[in-house]
Design an enzyme around this catalytic site. Structure first.
Site, PDB file in Angstrom:
ATOM      1  CD  GLU A  73      -4.408   6.730   2.044  1.00  0.00           C
ATOM      2  OE1 GLU A  73      -4.336   5.535   2.396  1.00  0.00           O
ATOM      3  OE2 GLU A  73      -3.423   7.475   1.980  1.00  0.00           O
ATOM      4  CG  HIS A 123       0.302   6.174  -0.775  1.00  0.00           C
ATOM      5  ND1 HIS A 123      -0.817   6.805  -1.276  1.00  0.00           N
ATOM      6  CD2 HIS A 123      -0.111   5.523   0.349  1.00  0.00           C
ATOM      7  CE1 HIS A 123      -1.856   6.552  -0.504  1.00  0.00           C
ATOM      8  NE2 HIS A 123      -1.460   5.772   0.490  1.00  0.00           N
ATOM      9  CG  HIS A 127      -1.697   1.235   1.417  1.00  0.00           C
ATOM     10  ND1 HIS A 127      -2.973   1.419   0.923  1.00  0.00           N
ATOM     11  CD2 HIS A 127      -1.380   2.402   2.053  1.00  0.00           C
ATOM     12  CE1 HIS A 127      -3.397   2.620   1.237  1.00  0.00           C
ATOM     13  NE2 HIS A 127      -2.456   3.241   1.919  1.00  0.00           N
ATOM     14  CD  GLU A 128       1.991   3.465   3.659  1.00  0.00           C
ATOM     15  OE1 GLU A 128       2.260   4.568   3.148  1.00  0.00           O
ATOM     16  OE2 GLU A 128       0.965   3.259   4.337  1.00  0.00           O
TER      17      GLU A 128
END
Length: 306
Positions: free
Chosen positions: A230, A147, A143-144
């Site tokens: 997100e 980003h 997930h990070e």
């Protein structure tokens, strides 16, 4: 009050009006000169856009180091966490991004934060290494990395820079009218024999409210976009790891780890956030993210059975 003193106060008010009218005229003249210059509008807009982008990028670059310092984050050495770096290298290779540096910090709540773009940093709260399984850690890291892959930090910095520029332009455009209105307010105050700042304060409040509304509108737009990013990072993490439920379990653990514990925990049960707080939040509600991942898992399960 004598006639002579009243006349004197009126003259002072007229002088204040003239002074503010001259100041408004100067500002208006400057705006006319700027907008009527021989510089083509496209060139002027290009210069403003370039300056805005440069300032936003500088803030983005400085912001990474500033946040790391605020969190007192320390680099996670590969020799002390070889498994974490193997997972990082595998995910970075799948996603086609440069592996960032991993950091560890003691955050107010269990969390993971990505900073900067490719070659940036991912900061983990030290508690995540205890509460997350290997698969859940991989999902959170994916997930990070999503980003970082999408350059979300840069996009957000540039969005705020552009917004501040637009709000600044609005403040400059209303400045002549504000100066003239302030002059009239002072004239009437002196003419009434009460040269106080009450009406002036009300005027400043109205002007400030106008600029504030513009800034709040900007913030709402940027925060709404942040919440969408997100969800996009969740989707990308699932694409890479292949299991929505793993990320959902990791998010649930993070949520539970943030809840109060002890004898007073029942008194501080989970409260639903008001709409205003949700609008200004950079992240969607954790329950919404988890439910969205579960629905995706159910759809994928139905698709496999067909």
């Amino acid at each position: 009050m004598s006639v002579g003193r009243r006349l004197l106060m009126v003259l002072v008010g007229v002088a204040a009006l003239v002074w503010h009218a001259v100041a408004a005229a100067v500002v208006l003249w400057a705006l006319v000169v700027v907008f009527s210059a021989d510089v083509p509008p496209t060139t002027a807009l290009g210069v403003v856009a370039a300056v805005t982008v440069v300032l936003g990028y500088l803030n983005y670059r400085v912001g990474t180091a500033r946040v790391l310092a605020q969190l007192h984050a320390v680099p996670l050495e590969p020799r002390s966490a070889p498994r974490a770096y193997r997972v990082l290298e595998t995910l970075a290779d799948r996603m086609g991004v440069e592996p960032p540096t991993l950091y560890v910090a003691r955050m107010p709540v269990p969390n993971a934060v990505s900073l900067g773009g490719p070659g940036g940093a991912v900061v983990f709260d030290e508690s995540l290494f205890r509460i997350l399984s290997a698969a859940e850690f991989e999902a959170v890291l994916a997930h990070e990395l999503a980003h970082i892959e999408n350059r979300d930090s840069l996009v957000q910095s540039l969005s705020f820079a552009v917004g501040r520029t637009l709000v600044g332009f609005l403040a400059v455009l209303v400045l002549p009218a504000a100066l003239l209105a302030r002059g009239w307010n002072r004239l009437f105050a002196w003419a009434r024999g009460r040269p106080d700042a009450a009406s002036e304060a009300a005027l400043h409040e109205r002007i400030g409210r106008l600029v504030l509304v513009a800034f709040v509108a900007l913030t709402l737009v940027v925060r709404a976009r942040s919440r969408k990013r997100e969800f996009a990072a969740d989707d990308r993490a699932v694409e890479v790891t292949g299991d929505p439920l793993v990320l959902a379990r990791a998010l649930r653990k993070l949520q539970r780890a943030r809840e109060p514990r002890g004898l007073l925990a029942p008194l501080s049960g989970r409260r639903e956030e008001p709409d205003s707080q949700r609008w200004f939040s950079t992240h969607p509600a954790m329950d919404n993210r988890i439910e969205r991942l579960r629905q995706r898992a159910e759809k994928e399960e139905i698709r496999r059975r067909r």
